[in-house]
Design an enzyme around this catalytic site. Structure first.
Site: not given
Length: 192
Positions: A138-139
């Protein structure tokens, strides 16, 4: 899992793509404006993959991604990622970012410090800009200093970090406006 494959699947934000190989998920593509563009990007990234029904492990990942993108809780922690060909530092960044809880954010500097690479903020930024595992890594939970939601990686398609964070119920972030950029340089007027 035999050979490299890909599939397109429905989510609350549009048709996403996922590619996999022998070692696990090779990449996730969030929707482009049109499905054909999503398919083209997958083909460009994984030219040897062919469209097929996903194996059970990938089906679990698809369910988790779809749940996450509709605001639910998708358990993606146990899904294997194919990190072959990914630089060791990037792999460390991805492993750390996978531990950031839903609804929370970190800055690039905090990620670098957690990896004991405090001078590597630029490298963290570059690694996340190349993240092939959208949502699974989950950048979008990693922001620039000041908690500004900046640009997402090319695999993010037309979806913004701000939109992904709002789906997860994270604290709202703001983008820099011209006022925010110019205010620090403007001289203060003396009060009369």
């Amino acid at each position: 899992m035999a050979g490299r494959g890909y599939t397109i699947f429905d989510t609350a934000i549009g048709r996403c793509g996922i590619a996999w190989g022998e070692l696990g998920v090779a990449g996730v593509q969030l929707p482009e404006l049109r499905e054909i563009e999503t398919r083209k990007r997958l083909f460009k990234l994984y030219p040897d993959a062919r469209e097929m029904r996903p194996p059970e492990e990938v089906a679990v990942a698809i369910e988790g991604i779809a749940a996450t993108l509709r605001g639910g809780i998708g358990d993606l922690a146990g899904v294997a990622l194919d990190m072959s060909g990914i630089p060791a530092f990037n792999a460390r960044v991805y492993q750390f970012v996978r531990t950031i809880p839903r609804g929370e954010t970190r800055t690039y500097d905090e990620v670098a410090s957690a990896l004991r690479a405090s001078g590597a903020v630029y490298s963290v930024t570059q690694a996340l800009g190349r993240n092939p595992f959208m949502v699974m890594v989950p950048c979008h939970r990693v922001l620039e200093a000041g908690n500004y939601a900046d640009r997402i990686s090319p695999n993010g398609g037309s979806i913004s970090k701000r939109r992904l964070l709002s789906i997860e119920g994270a604290q709202p972030t703001t983008s820099k406006t011209l006022f925010d950029v110019l205010l620090p340089v403007a001289r203060l007027r003396p009060q009369a």
